[in-house]
Design an enzyme around this catalytic site. Structure first.
Site, short mmCIF file in Angstrom:
data_model
loop_
_atom_site.label_atom_id
_atom_site.label_comp_id
_atom_site.label_asym_id
_atom_site.label_seq_id
_atom_site.Cartn_x
_atom_site.Cartn_y
_atom_site.Cartn_z
N CYS A 1 10.51 -4.14 5.87
CA CYS A 1 10.95 -4.83 4.65
C CYS A 1 9.93 -5.89 4.23
CB CYS A 1 12.34 -5.44 4.79
SG CYS A 1 13.09 -5.74 3.15
N ASP B 1 18.30 -11.87 7.52
CA ASP B 1 19.22 -12.33 6.47
C ASP B 1 20.34 -13.16 7.06
OD1 ASP B 1 17.95 -9.65 5.48
OD2 ASP B 1 18.58 -10.75 3.70
P1 RI2 Z 1 12.74 -13.88 3.85
C1 RI2 Z 1 15.40 -9.49 2.70
O1 RI2 Z 1 16.55 -8.98 2.11
C2 RI2 Z 1 14.93 -8.64 3.85
O2 RI2 Z 1 15.98 -8.07 4.60
C3 RI2 Z 1 14.14 -9.65 4.63
O3 RI2 Z 1 13.87 -9.26 5.97
C4 RI2 Z 1 15.09 -10.85 4.56
O4 RI2 Z 1 15.61 -10.81 3.24
C5 RI2 Z 1 14.49 -12.19 4.85
O5 RI2 Z 1 13.49 -12.47 3.90
P2 RI2 Z 1 16.55 -8.40 0.59
O6 RI2 Z 1 16.80 -9.57 -0.34
O7 RI2 Z 1 13.76 -14.95 3.61
O8 RI2 Z 1 15.27 -7.68 0.31
O9 RI2 Z 1 12.04 -14.05 5.17
O10 RI2 Z 1 17.74 -7.45 0.56
O11 RI2 Z 1 11.79 -13.72 2.69
#
Ligand code: RI2
Length: 310
Positions: free
Chosen positions: A125, A194
């Site tokens: 991700c 998350d």
């Molecule tokens: P940071 C994201 O969720 C991903 O799952 C990623 O690992 C997590 O948030 C943390 O991201 P999504 O919004 O806060 O893409 O480290 O569903 O950037």
């Protein structure tokens, strides 16, 4: 922009990433408190709470969102006057945002210590916190390379490879299902988060737990990078983290799906990696084993068991 406009951008994932969602929500509440022309404290609080609810409804899994909203609203809820309440929202939002930015920098410094010359890192991700560790290690001139997954269905892997490419880091881009095939070449997995439960389970983008299982099988360590506001206080009393199921059209075109009357498309956005498969959680206060998640919730989020009996 209005709270509703921002909420739509979070829901559609134009604004995404657990940390960014939290900072955006804090900023939205601050701006809303400035825009409101409420005549008294109670009206102000009612209007602020309804804005907070709109933001909270957007994405159910990232606990950074309710944590940010609580941090921003806490002082206002106990205020005696309207000015005091507004002032508190503004100050709390500003300090949440700057603490959050600082936290990612600290995580980068601490996380980079766990990356060494010759490493082959797998990330899944697009996590600002996980990438910050990788980019800081590169800045320190450590020699390593990265494997990044595609991340179906929203393909956040593209954002990751763009960031890594811009930083000049050698990267291989792979489909999600190739994770086990390549695991023998990987020396370290770094992901974001998350939500983190009191048991040290890491809730992250769908597919993380499969990667963790492969890493465990290959005895490859897995690190999760997470600011303290991603730890979930309510899991102390056994509350489960709700896993967001997003619109199925992200996975299969609506028209194609309609032709398949026996097929149901499912689109969970996150999964849960048990603490057994997590070697270390990097927070801005230091690297901890997952078993220490309760300490973070108690010491840094200020929650304890008694808080749930009120
Ligand atoms: P940071 C994201 O969720 C991903 O799952 C990623 O690992 C997590 O948030 C943390 O991201 P999504 O919004 O806060 O893409 O480290 O569903 O950037």
């Amino acid at each position: 922009m209005s709270v509703t406009g921002i909420a739509e951008k979070i829901q559609s994932m134009e604004i995404r990433g657990a940390g960014r969602i939290a900072r955006t929500a804090a900023l939205a509440l601050k701006e809303h408190s400035n825009d409101l022309d409420s005549k008294d404290l109670n009206t102000f609080l009612r209007e602020m709470e309804s804005a907070a609810d709109i933001l909270l409804q957007t994405r159910p899994t990232a606990v950074s969102l309710p944590n940010a909203v609580n941090i921003v609203m806490k002082g206002a809820r106990n205020a005696q006057t309207l000015d005091e309440a507004r002032d508190s929202v503004i100050k709390s939002a500003d300090s949440f945002i700057s603490n959050s930015e600082l936290a990612v920098k600290r995580i980068a410094e601490i996380g980079a210590r766990h990356i060494k010359d010759g490493d082959v890192i797998l990330t899944h991700c697009n996590s600002e916190a996980a990438l910050a560790c990788i980019i800081e290690a590169h800045r320190q001139k450590k020699k390593f390379e990265v494997f990044a997954t595609e991340v179906r269905p929203r393909n956040q892997g593209y954002i990751t490879i763009k960031t890594l490419n811009d930083a000049g880091i050698k990267t291989s881009f792979i489909v999600d299902s190739a994770a086990r095939y390549f695991m023998k070449d990987i020396s370290l997995v770094i992901v974001g988060s998350d939500a983190i439960t009191v048991n040290g389970a890491v809730v992250n983008k769908i597919g993380t737990s499969q990667i963790a299982l492969c890493a465990h099988e290959a005895r490859t360590p897995l690190i999760a990078a997470a600011e303290t506001y991603k730890f979930a206080p309510k899991t102390i009393t056994g509350e489960l983290i709700q896993i967001e199921e997003r619109d199925t059209s992200e996975v299969l075109d609506r028209e194609k799906a309609a032709e398949l009357s026996f097929v149901t498309v499912r689109n969970p956005a996150f999964d849960v990696t048990p603490a057994d498969y997590v070697d270390l959680i990097i927070t801005e206060h230091g690297a901890i084993p997952p078993e220490m998640a309760y300490v973070i919730i108690k010491e840094y989020l200020g929650w304890d068991i008694g808080d749930f009996d009120r």
